[in-house]
Design an enzyme around this catalytic site. Structure first.
Site, PDB file in Angstrom:
ATOM      1  CE  LYS A   3      60.631  18.377 -43.246  1.00 38.39           C
ATOM      2  NZ  LYS A   3      59.346  17.646 -43.237  1.00 38.39           N
ATOM      3  CE1 TYR A  40      78.200   4.605 -68.942  1.00 40.55           C
ATOM      4  CE2 TYR A  40      77.715   6.546 -67.622  1.00 40.55           C
ATOM      5  CZ  TYR A  40      78.494   5.435 -67.884  1.00 40.55           C
ATOM      6  OH  TYR A  40      79.590   5.172 -67.085  1.00 40.55           O
TER       7      TYR A  40
END
Length: 374
Positions: free
Chosen positions: A43, A262
């Site tokens: 999956k 940042y």
């Protein structure tokens, strides 16, 4: 007229998937429980590794049973392998029974409404394709309750003849000391006594290593196939399958006392050299794996040396401190490796305070996939 581009790699990063290692992991898991069939959970696009090449490699190695989450995933396997056995774990969506029959997919029935809808369809369309029955033994997610399962035994014809596999899912298999394992193992044993004609499937990746009481007829390994450690706290018995590499796009000198990235979360305590790589959280690398003054982040391998991430992971770029490498050693166009034989998925996950499953399945589609082996 569309403009043609030269045949060069326009991506900033590449994910290499070793299909030989994947197959070796499937064989190792199979050998761990030689009396059980070893299926494969593919999956989430085979946990980010590509459902078609992964299922093709496993099918060529002898795997015949696959578990997916959605019909769309099942269709990709069926397009390649008409005789593969494909179970769909997320159950029977309303009104989709004929889609399952058209693809010869096997629903994993996990509620009484699903069971009733499937039974009505099989009767009306004379469909004899197989299905699985999911009974909850402690996860409290999908699955019939123990009482509902017991009621099927009492009611004649309540369980369609097409149901041939009994399943449950372990909630804490990665922690062998957790008492829930013994509770679930015991409950599943009792369920098998209620449904003696059904094959049984309980073991996920970590469950394979809990011992014979979890093995039953069908193993359902997922993340271990792709190299994530199914036995946390112990040496990983699986071979690494993926490697994540990114291109260095710039090397810059940063003075002592400056901040990088940042928020100025990380700063230099000495004159430093910082390499910037073309990879970020938009590519699925976890933002939380960056570093700050208070927290050490993940590492990257550059020219065979570990180098720490410097500051926050941004959308498209990551800064790496390469000061300890010889001056001039690192240059634009070199490769930094963030997942490899030495820095595995579990290590990256630990820095991001998550699990290897999440790191692996989030690796995005913007990089170039490279397959070796298979």
């Amino acid at each position: 007229m569309a403009k043609s581009f030269p045949q060069i790699d326009f991506t900033g990063a590449s994910l290499t998937i070793d299909l030989n290692a994947l197959v070796a992991n499937w064989r190792a898991l199979s050998a761990h429980a030689p009396n059980s069939e070893c299926a494969a959970v593919v999956k989430a696009d085979a946990y980010g590794c590509g459902i078609t090449p992964v299922s093709n490699a496993l099918f060529a190695a002898g795997c015949r049973t696959f578990f997916v989450a959605h019909i769309s995933e099942a269709a990709k396997i069926r397009a390649e392998h008409q005789d593969a056995i494909i179970y769909i774990l997320n159950g029977l969506l309303p009104g989709t029974s004929r889609v399952y029959a058209a693809g010869n997919f096997r629903p994993v029935l996990g509620s009484m409404p699903e069971l009733e809808e499937w039974r009505a369809f099989c009767h009306a369309d004379d469909w004899t394709g197989e299905a699985a029955l999911h009974v909850d033994t402690g996860m409290q997610r999908l699955g019939l309750s123990l009482a509902e399962a017991a009621s099927l035994v009492q009611e004649q014809g309540a369980l369609p003849a097409s149901v041939t596999l009994l399943m449950s899912h372990l909630a804490s298999a990665d922690d062998p000391s957790n008492g829930l394992n013994a509770k679930q193992i015991g409950r599943f044993r009792e369920l098998r006594e209620l449904f003696p004609n059904l094959r049984g499937s309980l073991a996920n990746s970590s469950g394979v290593f809990l011992g014979p009481d979890t093995h039953h007829d069908v193993l359902r390994p997922g993340v271990a196939l792709y190299g994530v450690n199914p036995t946390p706290g112990h040496v990983n018995p699986m071979r690494p399958v993926v490697r994540l590499d990114a291109t260095i796009v710039q090397v810059r000198e940063v003075s002592e006392g400056e901040t990088v990235g940042y928020g100025g979360a990380w700063g230099t305590s000495r004159p430093s050299r910082i390499a910037i790589i073309s990879l970020g959280y938009a590519d699925g690398f976890p933002r939380a794996a960056g570093s700050s003054r208070q927290q050490t982040g993940a590492d990257a391998m550059i020219h065979g040396h570990r180098c720490p991430l410097a500051g926050r992971v941004s959308m498209d770029l990551i800064a790496i401190d390469v000061t300890d490498l010889p001056d001039g050693k690192v240059k634009r166009g070199d490769i930094a490796s963030l997942v490899n034989d030495e820095i595995d998925l579990d290590e990256v996950a630990s820095h991001a305070k998550t699990i290897g499953y999440e790191v692996l399945t989030r690796l995005g589609q913007r990089y170039r996939r490279v397959y070796i082996g298979g």
